[in-house]
Design an enzyme around this catalytic site. Structure first.
Site, mmCIF file in Angstrom:
data_model
loop_
_atom_site.group_PDB
_atom_site.id
_atom_site.type_symbol
_atom_site.label_atom_id
_atom_site.label_comp_id
_atom_site.label_asym_id
_atom_site.label_seq_id
_atom_site.Cartn_x
_atom_site.Cartn_y
_atom_site.Cartn_z
ATOM 1 N N TYR A 1 0.845 -1.190 0.000
ATOM 2 C CA TYR A 1 0.000 0.000 0.000
ATOM 3 C C TYR A 1 0.891 1.255 0.000
ATOM 4 O O TYR A 1 1.828 1.362 0.810
ATOM 5 C CB TYR A 1 -0.905 -0.024 1.237
ATOM 6 N N ASP B 1 0.384 -6.963 7.502
ATOM 7 C CA ASP B 1 -0.799 -6.164 7.173
ATOM 8 C C ASP B 1 -1.821 -7.128 6.566
ATOM 9 O O ASP B 1 -1.635 -7.633 5.457
ATOM 10 C CB ASP B 1 -0.414 -5.042 6.191
ATOM 11 N N LYS C 1 -11.730 -1.327 5.597
ATOM 12 C CA LYS C 1 -11.959 -2.142 4.412
ATOM 13 C C LYS C 1 -12.932 -3.285 4.711
ATOM 14 O O LYS C 1 -14.077 -3.025 5.029
ATOM 15 C CB LYS C 1 -10.599 -2.624 3.887
HETATM 16 C C1 LIG Z 1 -3.171 -2.629 2.788
HETATM 17 C C2 LIG Z 1 -3.503 -1.352 3.481
HETATM 18 N N1 LIG Z 1 -2.945 -1.068 4.671
HETATM 19 C C3 LIG Z 1 -3.204 0.081 5.334
HETATM 20 C C4 LIG Z 1 -4.053 1.033 4.802
HETATM 21 C C5 LIG Z 1 -4.299 2.331 5.532
HETATM 22 O O1 LIG Z 1 -5.545 2.293 6.137
HETATM 23 P P1 LIG Z 1 -6.463 3.603 6.393
HETATM 24 O O2 LIG Z 1 -6.851 4.118 5.041
HETATM 25 O O3 LIG Z 1 -7.611 3.064 7.188
HETATM 26 O O4 LIG Z 1 -5.635 4.574 7.153
HETATM 27 C C6 LIG Z 1 -4.666 0.782 3.560
HETATM 28 C C7 LIG Z 1 -5.570 1.777 2.958
HETATM 29 O O5 LIG Z 1 -5.963 1.655 1.837
HETATM 30 C C8 LIG Z 1 -4.383 -0.439 2.890
HETATM 31 O O6 LIG Z 1 -4.931 -0.739 1.700
#
Ligand SMILES: Cc1ncc(COP(=O)(O)O)c(C=O)c1O
Length: 383
Positions: free
Chosen positions: A105, A178, A203
């Site tokens: 990400y 993650d 998500k």
């Molecule tokens: C794989 C992954 N990790 C972390 C995040 C970050 O999360 P947030 O948008 O809730 O801050 C995202 C956001 O798209 C993500 O896709």
């Protein structure tokens, strides 16, 4: 029955969510309060003194997430990024090194590259499907953390969690996974040897595109006090209503996820047969390089599908503009289907870095609508 004997769907609906002792309310109340009456100085009721430190609605969510991930304790944050930031600042000090994925990400990369670097936490990105490359980097860098993501956003690469955990522990590093794309319904990294799960509950866990949140789940209590201290000291916590919405979403995670996976598999196969599509990135396809590992560590292959257009970037942008059911937008994991162009949207911050994504790539978050309608929408958009 003990908690360990209960199935995933049961835990999602019941863990941390006993009927309210005061009224019998079946759904945990939204404790929309900043503070709590004390029965004399220090005489708290159940330990609650201030809602940054702890709040019963957030506590219900944290108990549920710990149960779902098979962890010892969970912490809920205002966003996935707040969770990541708190974790890194709890565990790392200036001079420490973190091995990050070469495919991840974009916001995670930006956090290490633009924020943590300035505070002396160094990083190196390695494509972690290549275990020999990871082993070389670990031996050279002696990282405090190996940070991984699987399946990755947006390239859907698969990393072998068991192998990475073994490598990390051999070198006294902690493995952070993650788990946003899989969710605990499809994959439990802590059971596979990881030390900490981080996820964006925005998500699949929330699941309805109506709340932003994040979480950390620890395998054991070794760092729990330290994390609780930092969560309170830095304050990026989930508010009571956000925690409640997330808890409401997670109850149906299993049912939604089964449908996301079934729809995504149909979309992936249909795309594979389309002449405008150069390649489809979906771990459920037998030709995907991580297919066998995904099969061994995931219950199913998830709801995310990416694909590359034979005619290049302009065609990718055009397809994103032409869908009508797939809504053009960032984020993922909600019941409605979304489409995006990672290079210009979610991963724009990785441009020019080792994590740059191909410009002909389109990412789909396949929702739980009627699959025939989704296939028809993609067919008309591809032309
Ligand atoms: C794989 C992954 N990790 C972390 C995040 C970050 O999360 P947030 O948008 O809730 O801050 C995202 C956001 O798209 C993500 O896709």
């Amino acid at each position: 029955m003990s908690k360990e004997e209960l199935g995933f769907e049961t835990l999602a609906i019941h863990a941390g969510q006993e009927a309210d002792p005061l009224t019998g309310a079946v759904v945990p109340p939204i404790y929309q309060t900043s503070t709590y009456k004390q029965d004399g100085i220090g005489g708290t009721r159940g330990g609650y003194e201030y809602s940054r430190t702890a709040n019963p609605t957030r506590a219900a969510l944290e108990t549920c997430l710990a149960a779902l991930e098979h962890g010892a304790r969970a912490f809920a944050f205002a966003s996935g990024m707040a969770a990541e930031d708190c974790l890194i600042r709890t565990l790392c000090r200036p001079g420490d090194h973190v091995l990050i994925p070469g495919d991840a990400y974009g916001g995670t990369f930006r956090l290490f590259d633009k924020v943590m670097t300035a505070w002396g936490v160094e990083h190196e990105s390695v494509l972690q499907a290549d275990l020999a490359a990871v082993a070389r980097a670990v031996a050279a860098r002696r990282p405090r953390l190996i940070w991984t993501e699987t399946p990755t956003n947006p390239l859907l690469s698969i990393v072998d969690i068991r192998a990475l955990a073994a490598l990390a522990h051999e070198h006294d590093a902690l493995l952070v996974v993650d788990n946003t794309f899989a969710s605990p319904y499809l994959q439990r990294p802590l059971d596979l040897g990881a030390d900490i799960v981080v996820c964006s509950t925005t998500k699949y866990i929330g699941g309805h595109s109506d709340v932003v949140g994040g979480a950390l789940v620890l395998k054991d209590l070794a760092h729990a006090e330290d994390l609780a201290f930092h969560q309170n000291a830095t304050g990026g916590v989930a508010g009571p209503f956000d925690a409640w919405l997330t808890l409401r979403g997670v109850k149906t995670l299993a049912a939604r996820m089964d449908r996301h996976c079934a729809n995504a598999a149909r979309v992936a196969h249909a795309l594979q047969d389309h002449p405008a599509v150069a390649s489809v990135l979906y771990p459920g396809l037998p030709g995907h390089p991580g297919h066998d590992i995904a099969k061994s560590q995931m219950r199913d292959f998830g709801g995310m599908v990416s694909f590359r257009l034979a005619a290049g970037e302009e065609k990718a942008v055009e397809v994103c503009a032409r869908t009508t059911l797939f809504t053009l937008g960032e984020s993922l994991g909600g019941v409605e289907s979304l489409i995006e162009h990672p290079a210009r949207m979610t991963h724009a911050s990785a441009a020019g870095s080792p994590l740059e994504v191909p410009s002909d790539l389109v990412r789909l978050s396949v929702g739980i609508e009627d699959p025939e309608d989704l296939l028809a929408d993609l067919a008309q958009a591809l032309g």
